[in-house]
Design a protein around this motif. Sequence first.
Motif, PDB file in Angstrom:
ATOM      1  N   UNK A 129      29.906   4.457 -14.633  1.00 24.84           N
ATOM      2  CA  UNK A 129      28.503   4.863 -14.704  1.00 24.84           C
ATOM      3  C   UNK A 129      27.880   4.395 -16.011  1.00 24.84           C
ATOM      4  N   UNK A 130      26.588   4.157 -15.991  1.00 29.89           N
ATOM      5  CA  UNK A 130      25.857   3.742 -17.187  1.00 29.89           C
ATOM      6  C   UNK A 130      25.960   4.826 -18.244  1.00 29.89           C
ATOM      7  N   UNK A 131      26.114   4.389 -19.470  1.00 32.00           N
ATOM      8  CA  UNK A 131      26.206   5.344 -20.576  1.00 32.00           C
ATOM      9  C   UNK A 131      24.845   5.969 -20.844  1.00 32.00           C
ATOM     10  N   UNK A 132      24.867   7.106 -21.494  1.00 34.42           N
ATOM     11  CA  UNK A 132      23.622   7.791 -21.856  1.00 34.42           C
ATOM     12  C   UNK A 132      22.868   6.947 -22.877  1.00 34.42           C
ATOM     13  N   UNK A 133      21.589   6.857 -22.704  1.00 42.25           N
ATOM     14  CA  UNK A 133      20.737   6.112 -23.640  1.00 42.25           C
ATOM     15  C   UNK A 133      19.717   7.066 -24.254  1.00 42.25           C
ATOM     16  N   UNK A 134      19.214   6.733 -25.431  1.00 44.39           N
ATOM     17  CA  UNK A 134      18.190   7.584 -26.064  1.00 44.39           C
ATOM     18  C   UNK A 134      16.815   7.323 -25.427  1.00 44.39           C
ATOM     19  N   UNK A 135      16.657   7.760 -24.177  1.00 45.64           N
ATOM     20  CA  UNK A 135      15.449   7.460 -23.407  1.00 45.64           C
ATOM     21  C   UNK A 135      14.174   7.903 -24.109  1.00 45.64           C
ATOM     22  N   UNK A 136      14.229   8.955 -24.913  1.00 40.59           N
ATOM     23  CA  UNK A 136      13.038   9.447 -25.612  1.00 40.59           C
ATOM     24  C   UNK A 136      12.525   8.433 -26.640  1.00 40.59           C
ATOM     25  N   UNK A 137      13.328   7.415 -26.949  1.00 41.10           N
ATOM     26  CA  UNK A 137      12.922   6.391 -27.908  1.00 41.10           C
ATOM     27  C   UNK A 137      12.322   5.157 -27.233  1.00 41.10           C
ATOM     28  N   UNK A 138      12.146   5.213 -25.915  1.00 44.81           N
ATOM     29  CA  UNK A 138      11.656   4.061 -25.152  1.00 44.81           C
ATOM     30  C   UNK A 138      10.462   4.444 -24.296  1.00 44.81           C
ATOM     31  N   UNK A 139       9.613   3.457 -24.057  1.00 42.66           N
ATOM     32  CA  UNK A 139       8.462   3.638 -23.168  1.00 42.66           C
ATOM     33  C   UNK A 139       8.514   2.570 -22.077  1.00 42.66           C
ATOM     34  N   UNK A 140       8.171   2.961 -20.875  1.00 40.54           N
ATOM     35  CA  UNK A 140       8.092   2.021 -19.760  1.00 40.54           C
ATOM     36  C   UNK A 140       6.913   1.089 -19.987  1.00 40.54           C
ATOM     37  N   UNK A 141       7.169  -0.229 -19.962  1.00 40.55           N
ATOM     38  CA  UNK A 141       6.089  -1.198 -20.175  1.00 40.55           C
ATOM     39  C   UNK A 141       5.781  -2.019 -18.923  1.00 40.55           C
ATOM     40  N   UNK A 142       6.732  -2.075 -17.993  1.00 42.31           N
ATOM     41  CA  UNK A 142       6.430  -2.742 -16.727  1.00 42.31           C
ATOM     42  C   UNK A 142       7.369  -2.231 -15.643  1.00 42.31           C
ATOM     43  N   UNK A 143       6.875  -2.316 -14.423  1.00 40.61           N
ATOM     44  CA  UNK A 143       7.660  -1.870 -13.280  1.00 40.61           C
ATOM     45  C   UNK A 143       7.248  -2.682 -12.061  1.00 40.61           C
ATOM     46  N   UNK A 144       8.253  -3.157 -11.344  1.00 39.74           N
ATOM     47  CA  UNK A 144       7.996  -3.888 -10.107  1.00 39.74           C
ATOM     48  C   UNK A 144       8.875  -3.292  -9.024  1.00 39.74           C
ATOM     49  N   UNK A 145       8.251  -2.891  -7.915  1.00 35.94           N
ATOM     50  CA  UNK A 145       8.986  -2.298  -6.808  1.00 35.94           C
ATOM     51  C   UNK A 145       9.129  -3.325  -5.692  1.00 35.94           C
ATOM     52  N   UNK A 146      10.341  -3.406  -5.174  1.00 36.17           N
ATOM     53  CA  UNK A 146      10.634  -4.296  -4.054  1.00 36.17           C
ATOM     54  C   UNK A 146      11.036  -3.402  -2.886  1.00 36.17           C
ATOM     55  N   UNK A 147      10.253  -3.410  -1.806  1.00 36.43           N
ATOM     56  CA  UNK A 147      10.564  -2.522  -0.683  1.00 36.43           C
ATOM     57  C   UNK A 147      11.888  -2.889  -0.012  1.00 36.43           C
ATOM     58  N   UNK A 148      12.463  -1.912   0.648  1.00 39.34           N
ATOM     59  CA  UNK A 148      13.702  -2.142   1.386  1.00 39.34           C
ATOM     60  C   UNK A 148      13.450  -3.126   2.524  1.00 39.34           C
ATOM     61  N   UNK A 149      14.489  -3.871   2.846  1.00 36.49           N
ATOM     62  CA  UNK A 149      14.441  -4.752   4.020  1.00 36.49           C
ATOM     63  C   UNK A 149      15.585  -4.337   4.943  1.00 36.49           C
ATOM     64  N   UNK A 150      15.791  -5.071   5.992  1.00 34.06           N
ATOM     65  CA  UNK A 150      16.797  -4.670   6.980  1.00 34.06           C
ATOM     66  C   UNK A 150      18.210  -4.590   6.390  1.00 34.06           C
ATOM     67  N   UNK A 151      18.510  -5.391   5.376  1.00 31.47           N
ATOM     68  CA  UNK A 151      19.866  -5.375   4.818  1.00 31.47           C
ATOM     69  C   UNK A 151      19.907  -5.108   3.311  1.00 31.47           C
ATOM     70  N   UNK A 152      18.796  -4.714   2.726  1.00 27.50           N
ATOM     71  CA  UNK A 152      18.742  -4.471   1.284  1.00 27.50           C
ATOM     72  C   UNK A 152      17.954  -3.195   1.007  1.00 27.50           C
TER      73      UNK A 152
END
Length: 163
Positions: A129-152
């Motif tokens: 599993x991914x290690x814990x990160x200091x998320x409070x020290x980061x800000x989201x600057x971009x986000x791209x969503x890719x919808x589900x497809x038949x096999x993904x």
Amino acid sequence: MLSYIWAEDQNGLIGNHGQLPWHLPTEMKHFTELTTGHTIIMGRKTFQSFPKGPLPNRTNVILTHRPASEFPQGVQVVDQPAMIHELVRDAPDELFFVIGGVSLFEEFADSVDILYQTKIAHLYQGDLYMSALPWHEFALVSQKKVPASSNTPALTFNQFQRI
């Protein structure tokens, strides 16, 4: 700049017995587009998970205590985290990507500048599993969503910047 890049499932799973728990071409394309032409930094086990050796069109750096003679030509082997800090400091305009394993994510958590996270809208079986990160020290600057497809499943590509 030092950055992390990784993909995780809904529970933060990133690996299964030294391999990715999924085969998602869209996610791999995203990884390739971001890292090509840059330096990728990894531990020995992450490097050994590559079936064809060093990833092409990137500088491959391995942080390990094993001798460089155990690795193929075309990779740079360093044995101290301070050497990674030197590489980053000596090229302030270059983007360096830590790609794993967990111990490297933990080692550089206080100095990483950018996080490239892929969230996979699915649950997989695995043991790492991914290690814990200091998320409070980061800000989201971009986000791209890719919808589900038949096999993904649906994917969300997030980029966070240290505040």
